[in-house]
Design a protein around this motif. Structure first.
Motif, PDB file in Angstrom:
ATOM      1  N   GLU A  30       0.804  -1.062   0.017  1.00 46.05           N
ATOM      2  CA  GLU A  30      -0.100  -0.151   0.048  1.00 46.05           C
ATOM      3  C   GLU A  30       0.786   1.253   0.012  1.00 46.05           C
ATOM      4  N   THR A  31       1.079   1.660  -1.195  1.00 45.40           N
ATOM      5  CA  THR A  31       2.096   3.002  -1.468  1.00 45.40           C
ATOM      6  C   THR A  31       1.581   3.630  -2.410  1.00 45.40           C
ATOM      7  N   ASN A  32       2.115   4.883  -2.901  1.00 40.76           N
ATOM      8  CA  ASN A  32       2.118   5.242  -4.048  1.00 40.76           C
ATOM      9  C   ASN A  32       3.096   5.992  -4.611  1.00 40.76           C
ATOM     10  N   SER A  38       8.043  12.116  -3.198  1.00 38.32           N
ATOM     11  CA  SER A  38       8.060  13.389  -2.123  1.00 38.32           C
ATOM     12  C   SER A  38       8.963  13.062  -0.979  1.00 38.32           C
ATOM     13  N   ARG A  39       8.976  11.639  -0.392  1.00 43.15           N
ATOM     14  CA  ARG A  39       9.482  11.324   0.921  1.00 43.15           C
ATOM     15  C   ARG A  39      11.013  11.012   0.657  1.00 43.15           C
ATOM     16  N   THR A  40      11.238  10.488  -0.621  1.00 46.67           N
ATOM     17  CA  THR A  40      12.624   9.790  -0.610  1.00 46.67           C
ATOM     18  C   THR A  40      13.354  10.254  -1.946  1.00 46.67           C
ATOM     19  N   GLY A 221      12.703   4.269  10.597  1.00 48.17           N
ATOM     20  CA  GLY A 221      13.151   5.246   9.702  1.00 48.17           C
ATOM     21  C   GLY A 221      13.394   6.731  10.280  1.00 48.17           C
ATOM     22  N   LYS A 222      12.522   6.911  11.112  1.00 42.45           N
ATOM     23  CA  LYS A 222      12.601   8.239  11.562  1.00 42.45           C
ATOM     24  C   LYS A 222      13.809   8.541  12.436  1.00 42.45           C
ATOM     25  N   THR A 223      14.252   7.558  13.095  1.00 44.19           N
ATOM     26  CA  THR A 223      15.307   7.732  14.127  1.00 44.19           C
ATOM     27  C   THR A 223      16.734   7.746  13.042  1.00 44.19           C
ATOM     28  N   ALA A 258      20.569   7.671   0.099  1.00 40.46           N
ATOM     29  CA  ALA A 258      19.697   6.911   1.174  1.00 40.46           C
ATOM     30  C   ALA A 258      18.337   7.694   1.216  1.00 40.46           C
ATOM     31  N   ASN A 259      18.267   8.812   0.931  1.00 42.78           N
ATOM     32  CA  ASN A 259      17.011   9.876   0.905  1.00 42.78           C
ATOM     33  C   ASN A 259      17.331  11.110   0.533  1.00 42.78           C
ATOM     34  N   LYS A 260      16.581  11.637  -0.479  1.00 49.40           N
ATOM     35  CA  LYS A 260      16.931  12.838  -1.255  1.00 49.40           C
ATOM     36  C   LYS A 260      16.865  13.978  -0.133  1.00 49.40           C
TER      37      LYS A 260
HETATM   38  O1  UT7 Z   1      21.161   4.104   4.332  1.00 45.06           O
HETATM   39  C1  UT7 Z   1      20.903   3.752   5.596  1.00 45.06           C
HETATM   40  C2  UT7 Z   1      20.116   4.539   6.241  1.00 45.06           C
HETATM   41  N1  UT7 Z   1      18.884   4.646   5.863  1.00 45.06           N
HETATM   42  C3  UT7 Z   1      18.174   5.851   5.885  1.00 45.06           C
HETATM   43  O2  UT7 Z   1      18.750   6.710   6.005  1.00 45.06           O
HETATM   44  C4  UT7 Z   1      16.810   5.986   5.655  1.00 45.06           C
HETATM   45  C5  UT7 Z   1      16.408   6.954   6.821  1.00 45.06           C
HETATM   46  N2  UT7 Z   1      14.959   7.009   6.754  1.00 45.06           N
HETATM   47  C6  UT7 Z   1      13.873   7.476   5.774  1.00 45.06           C
HETATM   48  O3  UT7 Z   1      14.689   7.826   4.691  1.00 45.06           O
HETATM   49  C7  UT7 Z   1      12.699   7.980   6.144  1.00 45.06           C
HETATM   50  O4  UT7 Z   1      12.293   7.600   7.770  1.00 45.06           O
HETATM   51  C8  UT7 Z   1      11.656   6.654   5.330  1.00 45.06           C
HETATM   52  C9  UT7 Z   1      11.700   7.233   3.835  1.00 45.06           C
HETATM   53  C10 UT7 Z   1      11.985   5.574   5.556  1.00 45.06           C
HETATM   54  C11 UT7 Z   1      10.297   7.085   5.939  1.00 45.06           C
HETATM   55  O5  UT7 Z   1       9.912   8.377   5.614  1.00 45.06           O
HETATM   56  P1  UT7 Z   1       9.429   9.335   7.046  1.00 45.06           P
HETATM   57  O6  UT7 Z   1       8.844  10.602   6.578  1.00 45.06           O
HETATM   58  O7  UT7 Z   1      10.224   9.053   8.216  1.00 45.06           O
HETATM   59  O8  UT7 Z   1       7.867   8.510   7.135  1.00 45.06           O
HETATM   60  P2  UT7 Z   1       7.373   7.762   8.487  1.00 45.06           P
HETATM   61  O9  UT7 Z   1       7.955   6.257   8.633  1.00 45.06           O
HETATM   62  O10 UT7 Z   1       7.466   8.762   9.625  1.00 45.06           O
HETATM   63  O11 UT7 Z   1       5.788   7.519   8.030  1.00 45.06           O
HETATM   64  C12 UT7 Z   1       5.020   8.681   7.834  1.00 45.06           C
HETATM   65  C13 UT7 Z   1       3.617   8.211   7.208  1.00 45.06           C
HETATM   66  C14 UT7 Z   1       3.109   6.974   8.335  1.00 45.06           C
HETATM   67  O12 UT7 Z   1       1.653   6.967   8.246  1.00 45.06           O
HETATM   68  P3  UT7 Z   1       0.806   7.573   9.583  1.00 45.06           P
HETATM   69  O13 UT7 Z   1       1.335   6.851  10.808  1.00 45.06           O
HETATM   70  O14 UT7 Z   1       1.453   8.916   9.938  1.00 45.06           O
HETATM   71  O15 UT7 Z   1      -0.302   7.311   9.177  1.00 45.06           O
HETATM   72  C15 UT7 Z   1       3.485   5.690   7.509  1.00 45.06           C
HETATM   73  O16 UT7 Z   1       2.742   4.451   8.104  1.00 45.06           O
HETATM   74  O17 UT7 Z   1       3.618   7.528   6.128  1.00 45.06           O
HETATM   75  C16 UT7 Z   1       3.152   6.136   6.026  1.00 45.06           C
HETATM   76  N3  UT7 Z   1       4.325   5.382   5.290  1.00 45.06           N
HETATM   77  C17 UT7 Z   1       3.882   5.134   3.816  1.00 45.06           C
HETATM   78  N4  UT7 Z   1       2.943   5.667   2.978  1.00 45.06           N
HETATM   79  C18 UT7 Z   1       2.952   5.271   1.883  1.00 45.06           C
HETATM   80  C19 UT7 Z   1       5.232   4.569   5.530  1.00 45.06           C
HETATM   81  N5  UT7 Z   1       5.958   4.069   4.377  1.00 45.06           N
HETATM   82  C20 UT7 Z   1       5.111   4.513   3.276  1.00 45.06           C
HETATM   83  C21 UT7 Z   1       5.053   4.089   2.017  1.00 45.06           C
HETATM   84  N6  UT7 Z   1       3.946   4.515   1.337  1.00 45.06           N
HETATM   85  N7  UT7 Z   1       5.841   3.364   1.601  1.00 45.06           N
END
Ligand code: UT7
Length: 331
Positions: A30-32, A38-40, A221-223, A258-260
């Motif tokens: 479940e993603t889009n 926009s997030r990565t 992911g957040k940490t 890892a993330n833009k």
């Molecule tokens: O190379 C090793 C190092 N790794 C990294 O540097 C990765 C670091 N982390 C990240 O890049 C980001 O934390 C992620 C891209 C993994 C996630 O982005 P985020 O902005 O931190 O999202 P989140 O995990 O806080 O989730 C926000 C919301 C949540 O929904 P609710 O709880 O607000 O309703 C998630 O369930 O987005 C939801 N979500 C998604 N929605 C659609 C999480 N993953 C997805 C997804 N598609 N793939």
């Protein structure tokens, strides 16, 4: 006699043919596309699909690309280091297999593992050998088949990672070019936030843990995001300061992909214009050990002799760091 420095003198790369787009991922979890983009910043990633082919397959292809482009006789290579977080097998060196397959029959070889910082730390290792005068041709490869431990039902991780490999050759330089300075760090308190818990020596896989999918990679992911933003920007800024470099001096930022948003935050902290920031995350996602050499592979034609490049990486462990390097050739 001038000091011998360690310079990159050739680059190669390889990504598998299969393209896993955001649109395809929409049919799997479940993603889009809008959320992922926009997030990565990621639009697609490459996946090695062929059965029985592991990280060495990617590493060999990248090395062969370099050997062919450089016209290098593999028999002249002294050392092959494969930086990877996804070795082919336990108890058998991926680098040894890679070195033999590419014809580096006079080299010794080993794997180097520091999660997403593997290649950055490998640059330090290769440089130390060259500066010491011990070896003259070191092939440093960053390769990962991340798809081998990603759960394609977990939308928090499967959208991020891809497979790929990049390779560089380190050689002695007498013009002062190559690696100038490094600032490398680690903090084991970070391991709980990014790990594949089962399948290592602490917790071997059992039927139950396998069924629960605990051998797949997990991340908070957040940490990880917060730590990556702070630490990558911090070391990049510090290495520039101690080398008296301003943003005008820097030709390029080569940051772990890892993330833009993490890359942008690092670039903002060192006040670097967008056109100096190497970026290919949109096409490959996070390829772990391969992100930095794949950036060099994609940008090689734009790099000029003497260009000052800041490298930065952050990954599991936690591990992170920054390297300041002067590019050694025009292609
Ligand atoms: O190379 C090793 C190092 N790794 C990294 O540097 C990765 C670091 N982390 C990240 O890049 C980001 O934390 C992620 C891209 C993994 C996630 O982005 P985020 O902005 O931190 O999202 P989140 O995990 O806080 O989730 C926000 C919301 C949540 O929904 P609710 O709880 O607000 O309703 C998630 O369930 O987005 C939801 N979500 C998604 N929605 C659609 C999480 N993953 C997805 C997804 N598609 N793939």
């Amino acid at each position: 006699m001038s000091k011998i420095t360690a310079a990159i003198t050739a680059v190669g790369g390889y990504v598998p043919e299969y393209v896993l787009t955001n649109k395809i991922l929409e049919t799997m979890v479940e993603t889009n596309d809008e959320w992922i983009t926009s997030r990565t910043g990621i639009k697609e990633r490459r996946i090695l699909k062929e059965e029985g082919k592991g990280t060495s397959f990617l590493a060999i292809k990248a090395a062969e690309d370099l050997i062919q482009k450089k016209g290098l006789d593999p028999k002249e290579i002294d050392l092959v280091i494969v930086c990877t977080a996804s070795p082919d097998m336990k108890a058998a060196s991926t680098a040894a297999y890679t070195a033999t397959e590419i014809g580096a029959v006079n080299a010794f070889s080993y794997d180097l593992e520091a999660a997403c910082s593997s290649f950055l730390f490998g640059m330090s290792t290769a440089t130390a050998y060259i500066e010491a005068g011990r070896y003259k041709k070191i092939l440093l490869i960053g390769a990962d088949k991340n798809s081998s431990f990603i759960n394609y039902k977990d939308r928090a991780t499967c959208i991020i990672f891809g497979d790929g490999a990049g390779a560089v050759l380190f050689e002695p330089n007498e013009e002062g070019l190559g690696l100038q300075d490094e600032l490398l760090r680690s903090n084991g308190e970070g391991r709980e936030f990014l790990q594949a818990t089962y399948g290592g020596s602490s917790y071997p896989i059992t039927k139950d843990t396998f069924n629960e999918g605990k051998h797949y990679v997990f991340q908070d992911g957040k940490t990880v995001f917060k730590n990556a933003v702070f630490n990558m920007a911090d070391v990049s800024e510090r290495i520039m300061k101690r080398n008296n470099l301003t943003n005008d001096d820097i030709a390029w930022l080569a940051a772990h992909q890892a993330n833009k948003r993490i890359i942008d935050a690092t670039a903002n902290r060192i006040e670097l214009e967008e056109d100096k920031v190497m970026i290919n995350i949109q096409r490959y996602g996070n390829t772990t050990s391969a992100t930095l050499p794949l950036l060099l592979f994609d940008y090689e034609s734009q790099l000029k002799k003497g260009d000052k490049i800041i490298f930065a990486a952050f990954g599991g462990g936690f591990t992170w760091g920054s390297i300041y390097l002067k590019w050694a050739y025009n292609s």
